[in-house]
Design a protein around this motif. Structure first.
Motif, PDB file in Angstrom:
ATOM      1  N   GLY A  90       0.812  -1.204   0.000  1.00  0.00           N
ATOM      2  CA  GLY A  90       0.000   0.000   0.000  1.00  0.00           C
ATOM      3  C   GLY A  90       0.848   1.257   0.000  1.00  0.00           C
ATOM      4  O   GLY A  90       2.050   1.229   0.270  1.00  0.00           O
ATOM      5  N   ASN A 109       1.503   1.252  -6.159  1.00  0.00           N
ATOM      6  CA  ASN A 109       1.233   2.417  -6.984  1.00  0.00           C
ATOM      7  C   ASN A 109       2.492   2.945  -7.653  1.00  0.00           C
ATOM      8  O   ASN A 109       2.445   3.429  -8.779  1.00  0.00           O
ATOM      9  CB  ASN A 109       0.609   3.534  -6.142  1.00  0.00           C
ATOM     10  N   GLN A 142      -3.583   4.615 -13.536  1.00  0.00           N
ATOM     11  CA  GLN A 142      -3.878   4.521 -12.105  1.00  0.00           C
ATOM     12  C   GLN A 142      -5.311   4.078 -11.789  1.00  0.00           C
ATOM     13  O   GLN A 142      -5.541   3.269 -10.897  1.00  0.00           O
ATOM     14  CB  GLN A 142      -3.586   5.859 -11.437  1.00  0.00           C
ATOM     15  N   ALA A 147      -6.359   0.604  -9.792  1.00  0.00           N
ATOM     16  CA  ALA A 147      -7.234   0.511  -8.626  1.00  0.00           C
ATOM     17  C   ALA A 147      -8.382  -0.451  -8.867  1.00  0.00           C
ATOM     18  O   ALA A 147      -8.709  -1.294  -8.006  1.00  0.00           O
ATOM     19  CB  ALA A 147      -7.772   1.894  -8.265  1.00  0.00           C
ATOM     20  N   ARG A 177      -9.394  -4.043  -7.110  1.00  0.00           N
ATOM     21  CA  ARG A 177     -10.737  -4.213  -6.547  1.00  0.00           C
ATOM     22  C   ARG A 177     -11.411  -5.464  -7.126  1.00  0.00           C
ATOM     23  O   ARG A 177     -12.078  -6.213  -6.420  1.00  0.00           O
ATOM     24  CB  ARG A 177     -11.585  -2.971  -6.835  1.00  0.00           C
ATOM     25  N   THR A 199      -4.875   5.589   0.917  1.00  0.00           N
ATOM     26  CA  THR A 199      -4.395   5.233  -0.424  1.00  0.00           C
ATOM     27  C   THR A 199      -5.012   3.925  -0.932  1.00  0.00           C
ATOM     28  O   THR A 199      -6.222   3.771  -0.955  1.00  0.00           O
ATOM     29  CB  THR A 199      -2.856   5.173  -0.454  1.00  0.00           C
ATOM     30  N   PHE A 200      -4.172   2.982  -1.338  1.00  0.00           N
ATOM     31  CA  PHE A 200      -4.646   1.725  -1.913  1.00  0.00           C
ATOM     32  C   PHE A 200      -4.794   0.618  -0.874  1.00  0.00           C
ATOM     33  O   PHE A 200      -5.108  -0.521  -1.213  1.00  0.00           O
ATOM     34  CB  PHE A 200      -3.685   1.257  -3.016  1.00  0.00           C
TER      35      PHE A 200
END
Length: 226
Positions: A24, A52, A104, A108, A112, A177-178
């Motif tokens: 992350g 990322n 990006q 994401a 997911r 963030t992620f």
């Protein structure tokens, strides 16, 4: 409830050479530096890292890169760490880095999708560019979309601001963030926590990542204020 608090060394003990790891963070903000330091000390090699970015020199994922532990990096932006370009262009096979860049938003959504068990996502981003090379193109209502496959990992290293002993995570500001989506897309999830509290101390409305997704909690993550 199970107490999942342990040491960094114990938490990462099953990460072996060749593992696929999600990390992350965004330019090292929200990255579990304590867990990365433990991985550097363990010196596992040939890792595929989904993050990322490549962090910064001496920060975040950049530490693993400098130590020669990453074989392949799947990321969205690597411009703040010049070592990425150096390793991509080197002729030394021992230092060579394979780098796959993904837009990006697609990045994401692919994570997911991995966490939700989907077969992929359809996106118009990248149509007609090098991003579309060797990827299926599907037409929906007359519009073309790329089929992007889901991203999943063996391990996810995430960072929480306040975490209880069961692994329920509260994030502070942009450090989120992620981390939440990565916690859903990996087989084994380790959380580096800034602060650890007892079960029942967190306001349930503030919990973003449920402890049911987290396998180990490690204290000592650095404090971020943004």
């Amino acid at each position: 409830m199970k107490n999942k608090v342990t040491t960094a060394e114990e938490a990462i003990k099953d990460i072996r050479d060749g593992a696929v790891i999600m990390i992350g963070g965004f330019m090292a903000c929200g990255t579990p530096e304590n867990l990365i330091d433990a991985l550097v000390a363990k010196n596992v090699k040939n890792l595929t890292v989904i993050c990322n970015d490549a962090g910064l020199p001496g920060m975040g994922t950049g530490k693993l890169l400098s130590n020669g532990q990453i074989k392949k990096l799947i990321a969205t932006h690597v411009g703040l760490n010049p070592e990425v370009a150096e390793r991509m262009n080197t002729t030394d096979p021992e230092k060579k880095l394979e780098c796959e860049l993904i837009p990006q938003g697609t990045f994401a959504e692919a994570i997911r999708a991995g966490g939700a068990g989907l077969g992929g996502v359809l996106t118009p981003t990248g149509i007609g560019t090098i991003v579309a090379e060797n990827k299926p193109v599907i037409t929906v209502d007359g519009k073309e979309f790329l089929l992007e496959k889901p991203l999943k990992a063996d391990f996810a290293l995430v960072r929480g601001s306040v975490v209880d002993t069961f692994g329920n995570i509260v994030y502070h500001g942009t450090t989120q963030t992620f981390n939440p989506m990565m916690a859903m897309a990996a087989e084994y999830v380790i959380c580096g926590a800034e602060k650890i509290v007892e079960v029942g101390e967190l306001n349930p409305d503030h919990v973003v990542t449920s402890g049911i997704l987290v396998d180990a909690v490690v204290g000592g993550a650095p404090v971020w204020t943004n």
